[in-house]
Design a protein around this motif. Sequence first.
Motif, PDB file in Angstrom:
ATOM      1  N   GLY A  87      51.416  33.792  50.824  1.00 50.04           N
ATOM      2  CA  GLY A  87      51.481  33.154  52.137  1.00 50.04           C
ATOM      3  C   GLY A  87      50.698  31.857  52.102  1.00 50.04           C
ATOM      4  N   ASP A  88      49.846  31.661  53.088  1.00 49.69           N
ATOM      5  CA  ASP A  88      49.078  30.412  53.150  1.00 49.69           C
ATOM      6  C   ASP A  88      47.656  30.579  52.607  1.00 49.69           C
ATOM      7  N   THR A  89      47.454  31.659  51.835  1.00 49.28           N
ATOM      8  CA  THR A  89      46.129  31.934  51.270  1.00 49.28           C
ATOM      9  C   THR A  89      46.192  31.984  49.752  1.00 49.28           C
ATOM     10  N   LEU A  90      45.166  31.450  49.135  1.00 50.31           N
ATOM     11  CA  LEU A  90      44.996  31.499  47.684  1.00 50.31           C
ATOM     12  C   LEU A  90      43.897  32.513  47.399  1.00 50.31           C
ATOM     13  N   HIS A  91      44.213  33.498  46.572  1.00 51.94           N
ATOM     14  CA  HIS A  91      43.272  34.574  46.229  1.00 51.94           C
ATOM     15  C   HIS A  91      42.867  34.408  44.772  1.00 51.94           C
ATOM     16  N   PHE A  92      41.588  34.595  44.483  1.00 51.83           N
ATOM     17  CA  PHE A  92      41.080  34.490  43.115  1.00 51.83           C
ATOM     18  C   PHE A  92      40.728  35.876  42.607  1.00 51.83           C
ATOM     19  N   LEU A  93      41.269  36.214  41.430  1.00 52.72           N
ATOM     20  CA  LEU A  93      41.058  37.533  40.836  1.00 52.72           C
ATOM     21  C   LEU A  93      40.674  37.364  39.372  1.00 52.72           C
ATOM     22  N   HIS A  94      39.794  38.205  38.887  1.00 55.51           N
ATOM     23  CA  HIS A  94      39.466  38.207  37.463  1.00 55.51           C
ATOM     24  C   HIS A  94      40.668  38.757  36.699  1.00 55.51           C
ATOM     25  N   ALA A  95      41.039  38.092  35.611  1.00 57.19           N
ATOM     26  CA  ALA A  95      42.192  38.535  34.817  1.00 57.19           C
ATOM     27  C   ALA A  95      42.016  39.978  34.353  1.00 57.19           C
ATOM     28  N   ARG A  96      40.789  40.357  33.968  1.00 58.68           N
ATOM     29  CA  ARG A  96      40.569  41.726  33.478  1.00 58.68           C
ATOM     30  C   ARG A  96      40.898  42.764  34.544  1.00 58.68           C
ATOM     31  N   ASP A  97      40.601  42.464  35.811  1.00 59.04           N
ATOM     32  CA  ASP A  97      40.895  43.399  36.896  1.00 59.04           C
ATOM     33  C   ASP A  97      42.399  43.540  37.113  1.00 59.04           C
ATOM     34  N   VAL A  98      43.114  42.425  37.017  1.00 56.28           N
ATOM     35  CA  VAL A  98      44.562  42.447  37.202  1.00 56.28           C
ATOM     36  C   VAL A  98      45.223  43.207  36.054  1.00 56.28           C
ATOM     37  N   VAL A  99      44.795  42.937  34.820  1.00 54.96           N
ATOM     38  CA  VAL A  99      45.372  43.633  33.665  1.00 54.96           C
ATOM     39  C   VAL A  99      45.100  45.135  33.755  1.00 54.96           C
ATOM     40  N   GLU A 100      43.904  45.492  34.191  1.00 51.89           N
ATOM     41  CA  GLU A 100      43.568  46.906  34.339  1.00 51.89           C
ATOM     42  C   GLU A 100      44.481  47.576  35.373  1.00 51.89           C
ATOM     43  N   LEU A 101      44.706  46.932  36.505  1.00 55.07           N
ATOM     44  CA  LEU A 101      45.586  47.469  37.536  1.00 55.07           C
ATOM     45  C   LEU A 101      47.015  47.597  37.019  1.00 55.07           C
ATOM     46  N   LEU A 102      47.523  46.556  36.384  1.00 57.44           N
ATOM     47  CA  LEU A 102      48.903  46.582  35.894  1.00 57.44           C
ATOM     48  C   LEU A 102      49.067  47.566  34.744  1.00 57.44           C
ATOM     49  N   SER A 103      48.035  47.757  33.950  1.00 56.32           N
ATOM     50  CA  SER A 103      48.054  48.774  32.899  1.00 56.32           C
ATOM     51  C   SER A 103      48.228  50.154  33.530  1.00 56.32           C
ATOM     52  N   ARG A 104      47.463  50.394  34.580  1.00 54.31           N
ATOM     53  CA  ARG A 104      47.547  51.687  35.269  1.00 54.31           C
ATOM     54  C   ARG A 104      48.935  51.876  35.890  1.00 54.31           C
ATOM     55  N   TRP A 105      49.439  50.855  36.567  1.00 51.15           N
ATOM     56  CA  TRP A 105      50.762  50.953  37.193  1.00 51.15           C
ATOM     57  C   TRP A 105      51.861  51.178  36.161  1.00 51.15           C
ATOM     58  N   SER A 106      51.739  50.537  35.004  1.00 58.74           N
ATOM     59  CA  SER A 106      52.792  50.626  33.979  1.00 58.74           C
ATOM     60  C   SER A 106      52.691  51.894  33.144  1.00 58.74           C
ATOM     61  N   GLY A 107      51.511  52.523  33.153  1.00 60.03           N
ATOM     62  CA  GLY A 107      51.304  53.697  32.306  1.00 60.03           C
ATOM     63  C   GLY A 107      51.066  53.331  30.857  1.00 60.03           C
ATOM     64  N   LEU A 108      50.826  52.048  30.580  1.00 61.29           N
ATOM     65  CA  LEU A 108      50.597  51.585  29.211  1.00 61.29           C
ATOM     66  C   LEU A 108      49.107  51.323  29.002  1.00 61.29           C
ATOM     67  N   SER A 109      48.607  51.749  27.846  1.00 60.79           N
ATOM     68  CA  SER A 109      47.210  51.479  27.497  1.00 60.79           C
ATOM     69  C   SER A 109      47.073  50.006  27.110  1.00 60.79           C
ATOM     70  N   MET A 110      45.831  49.555  26.979  1.00 59.49           N
ATOM     71  CA  MET A 110      45.595  48.167  26.548  1.00 59.49           C
ATOM     72  C   MET A 110      46.227  47.922  25.178  1.00 59.49           C
ATOM     73  N   ALA A 111      46.090  48.874  24.273  1.00 60.14           N
ATOM     74  CA  ALA A 111      46.681  48.727  22.932  1.00 60.14           C
ATOM     75  C   ALA A 111      48.204  48.628  23.028  1.00 60.14           C
ATOM     76  N   GLU A 112      48.808  49.439  23.898  1.00 55.80           N
ATOM     77  CA  GLU A 112      50.267  49.385  24.062  1.00 55.80           C
ATOM     78  C   GLU A 112      50.701  48.066  24.691  1.00 55.80           C
ATOM     79  N   LEU A 113      49.915  47.557  25.627  1.00 58.90           N
ATOM     80  CA  LEU A 113      50.237  46.258  26.221  1.00 58.90           C
ATOM     81  C   LEU A 113      50.223  45.166  25.159  1.00 58.90           C
ATOM     82  N   LYS A 114      49.196  45.172  24.313  1.00 61.50           N
ATOM     83  CA  LYS A 114      49.084  44.167  23.245  1.00 61.50           C
ATOM     84  C   LYS A 114      50.278  44.253  22.305  1.00 61.50           C
ATOM     85  N   THR A 115      50.636  45.475  21.906  1.00 61.61           N
ATOM     86  CA  THR A 115      51.757  45.670  20.979  1.00 61.61           C
ATOM     87  C   THR A 115      53.075  45.233  21.593  1.00 61.61           C
TER      88      THR A 115
END
Length: 120
Positions: A87-115
Motif C-alpha cells: 500500500g502506501d507504507t514501506l516496511h523494513f524486515l531483516h532478510a534472516r527473519d523473512v527467510v526463516e518465515l518462508l522456510s517454515r511456510w514452504s516446509g524446506l530446511s535452510m539446506a534444502e532452500l540452498k540446494t
Amino acid sequence: MDAAADELLRLAFDRAPAMEANQAIARIRDAAGDELSGATSYELVLPADNVRSFLLDYTLPRLVDYLESSGAKLPHCGGVFLSVFSGDTLHFLHARDVVELLSRWSGLSMAELKTRYGPK
C-alpha cells in the motif's frame, strides 16, 4: 489485508511512508550501525492478493539465489534487509527473519532452500 501479508509485515523492525522510500532506506542503513553496515536493500512490492503464493513461488527462489550469490549466506543473511512496499507504507524486515518465515511456510530446511534455489 491478506493473512500472509499480516504475518510477514509483523516482522518489520521499522516503517516509513512509501513516498519517502529513498530517504527511509538511507536512514535505515545509517541507523543500523554495525549490524547492517554497508547494507543492501532488497526491494519487494507485495501484491494485494495471494501474498503467500507470491512469496513462496516468486520471491523465495529469487531471494535465496540473491542472498547466496551475494555472499549474504543463509541462515544469517548478513548485510541484507528487505524494503517491502505494501500500500502506501514501506516496511523494513531483516532478510534472516523473512527467510526463516518462508522456510517454515514452504516446509524446506535452510539446506534444502540452498540446494533448490541457490546458485548452480
